[in-house]
Scaffold this active site. Structure first.
Site, PDB file in Angstrom:
ATOM      1  N   GLY A 268      -7.350  -3.235   2.066  1.00 20.87           N
ATOM      2  CA  GLY A 268      -7.502  -3.795   3.399  1.00 20.87           C
ATOM      3  C   GLY A 268      -6.556  -4.980   3.581  1.00 20.87           C
ATOM      4  O   GLY A 268      -5.354  -4.785   3.665  1.00 20.87           O
TER       5      GLY A 268
ATOM      6  N   SER B  90      -3.276  -1.683  -3.427  1.00 22.40           N
ATOM      7  CA  SER B  90      -2.831  -2.135  -2.126  1.00 22.40           C
ATOM      8  C   SER B  90      -3.237  -3.599  -1.941  1.00 22.40           C
ATOM      9  O   SER B  90      -2.879  -4.431  -2.778  1.00 22.40           O
ATOM     10  CB  SER B  90      -3.394  -1.207  -1.045  1.00 22.40           C
ATOM     11  OG  SER B  90      -2.701  -1.355   0.158  1.00 22.40           O
ATOM     12  N   TRP B  91      -3.986  -3.946  -0.860  1.00 21.94           N
ATOM     13  CA  TRP B  91      -4.487  -5.321  -0.778  1.00 21.94           C
ATOM     14  C   TRP B  91      -5.305  -5.681  -2.023  1.00 21.94           C
ATOM     15  O   TRP B  91      -5.315  -6.824  -2.466  1.00 21.94           O
ATOM     16  CB  TRP B  91      -5.346  -5.517   0.477  1.00 21.94           C
ATOM     17  CG  TRP B  91      -6.244  -6.706   0.355  1.00 21.94           C
ATOM     18  CD1 TRP B  91      -7.583  -6.715   0.109  1.00 21.94           C
ATOM     19  CD2 TRP B  91      -5.857  -8.093   0.421  1.00 21.94           C
ATOM     20  NE1 TRP B  91      -8.059  -8.003   0.022  1.00 21.94           N
ATOM     21  CE2 TRP B  91      -7.020  -8.871   0.218  1.00 21.94           C
ATOM     22  CE3 TRP B  91      -4.639  -8.738   0.634  1.00 21.94           C
ATOM     23  CZ2 TRP B  91      -7.005 -10.268   0.226  1.00 21.94           C
ATOM     24  CZ3 TRP B  91      -4.621 -10.137   0.653  1.00 21.94           C
ATOM     25  CH2 TRP B  91      -5.787 -10.880   0.449  1.00 21.94           C
TER      26      TRP B  91
ATOM     27  N   ASP C 276       5.923   5.660  -1.223  1.00 24.95           N
ATOM     28  CA  ASP C 276       4.918   4.831  -0.569  1.00 24.95           C
ATOM     29  C   ASP C 276       5.550   4.174   0.653  1.00 24.95           C
ATOM     30  O   ASP C 276       6.483   3.378   0.538  1.00 24.95           O
ATOM     31  CB  ASP C 276       4.417   3.769  -1.555  1.00 24.95           C
ATOM     32  CG  ASP C 276       3.233   2.974  -1.048  1.00 24.95           C
ATOM     33  OD1 ASP C 276       3.094   2.825   0.184  1.00 24.95           O
ATOM     34  OD2 ASP C 276       2.465   2.474  -1.886  1.00 24.95           O
TER      35      ASP C 276
ATOM     36  N   HIS D 150       1.250   6.313  -0.758  1.00 27.14           N
ATOM     37  CA  HIS D 150       0.411   5.137  -0.984  1.00 27.14           C
ATOM     38  C   HIS D 150      -1.000   5.499  -1.423  1.00 27.14           C
ATOM     39  O   HIS D 150      -1.651   4.721  -2.123  1.00 27.14           O
ATOM     40  CB  HIS D 150       0.353   4.324   0.313  1.00 27.14           C
ATOM     41  CG  HIS D 150      -0.371   3.026   0.194  1.00 27.14           C
ATOM     42  ND1 HIS D 150       0.108   1.959  -0.535  1.00 27.14           N
ATOM     43  CD2 HIS D 150      -1.562   2.611   0.717  1.00 27.14           C
ATOM     44  CE1 HIS D 150      -0.729   0.947  -0.446  1.00 27.14           C
ATOM     45  NE2 HIS D 150      -1.754   1.313   0.291  1.00 27.14           N
TER      46      HIS D 150
END
Length: 331
Positions: A52, A123-124, A279, A307
């Protein structure tokens, strides 16, 4: 940037399991953090940090780990998932920064009586895992990271202004549709204004466009692999509000390259990096810079992947890294 929230792939993951413990941890303010534990209570602890920010956990995040060897801890970060208040209902984003999340992770470690744990994030989640580890390196036994993201202006410009738009122009048109032409020179600011504005219908429309842009670009398979959760208004509102808040504030880091500037603090910690060659959400250039700054970490470049943590090569790389970490730490 979030994890894939697609349905569980048919291969590679460990079997579905249920938590043996769950609860809400007070933070001293209005936020209460949902957490759960599954797997082996006497196993190697691993904390899983979702993407996120604002993406929330999903049951398949338990399944990257051997349940016989790992004590698997998931938590929903502030404002999303089962944590309260939920950002789809509470428009206030007070006390919701990277450093609040780092403090929550450390408080949960103390609450659960864990000395050190493996930190797993994509990711985040990779951003937050690095921020936590750089702040508390003595509490980290290993790092497993995927889809490296450092919230730098160049990364945000690529995905939210000019870059990924050239690869997915059809999806990009849907993303920019809610924003008037005269405000498209700064799409991030335009979205922040509308996502936190007074009109509920505008909030929802913009949240769904924001969420859909990311959901439709996650996988190398393209939009057909998008999860239905990205089209859920409650999920999208929390996701878009929290993401845009963090991104507008540069992840709340002191400098654009704060992580890379301080990477020496964790170079002695065992690390695994899994990155998809194609990605589009968090392009490989950032993972490559991290690899060069942290040469001791094992770097797995997955040639035919984007991703999504559900792209087969990414999934297999993460499970393999977790298995390898378990063997190394059990010794």
């Amino acid at each position: 940037m979030t994890d894939s929230i697609n349905s569980k792939p048919a291969r590679g993951l460990y079997p579905d399991i249920e938590p043996y413990d769950s609860g809400h941890m007070p933070t001293g303010g209005k936020h209460k953090i949902y957490y759960e534990q599954s797997g082996n209570p006497a196993g190697i602890p691993v904390v899983v940090l979702h993407g996120g920010p604002g993406g929330g956990t999903s049951p398949n995040l338990r399944c990257y780990f051997n349940p016989d060897g790992y004590r698997i801890i998931l938590l929903d970060q502030r404002g999303c998932g089962k944590s309260t208040p939920h950002a789809s209902e509470d428009v206030s984003l007070e006390d919701n920064t990277t450093w609040h999340l780092v403090a929550d992770i450390e408080a949960l470690r103390e609450k659960l009586g864990i000395e050190k744990w493996v930190v797993f994030g994509g990711s985040w989640g990779s951003t937050l895992a690095l921020a936590y580890s750089l702040t508390h390196p003595d509490r980290v036994a290993g790092l497993i990271l995927r889809g490296i993201f450092l919230v730098r202006p160049s990364e945000l410009d690529w995905f939210y202004q000019d870059g990924a738009s050239h690869i997915y122009p059809d999806i990009w048109d849907k993303f920019i549709a809610p924003i008037p032409q005269e405000e498209r020179g700064d799409l991030l600011s335009a979205y922040v204004k509308r996502l936190n504005g007074p009109d509920k219908a505008t909030q929802v429309r913009c949240a769904l466009a924001w969420s859909g842009w990311e959901g439709d670009t996650l996988s190398i398979e393209g939009p057909s692999d998008s999860a239905s959760k990205f089209s859920d208004p409650a999920f999208a509102l929390a996701f878009a509000r929290i993401e845009s808040w963090y991104f507008k504030n540069g992840g709340f880091f002191e400098s654009d390259n704060w992580v890379l500037e301080n990477i020496g603090r964790i170079r002695a910690i065992p690390g695994w990096i899994v990155q998809g060659r194609y990605d589009v959400v968090t392009p490989m250039t950032t993972a490559w810079e991290l690899k060069k700054a942290w040469p001791e970490a094992k770097f797995n470049l997955v040639r035919k992947a984007g991703h999504s943590s559900s792209d087969p090569g990414i999934l297999e790389g993460l499970v393999a890294a977790a298995d390898e970490a378990l063997v190394a730490l059990t010794r």
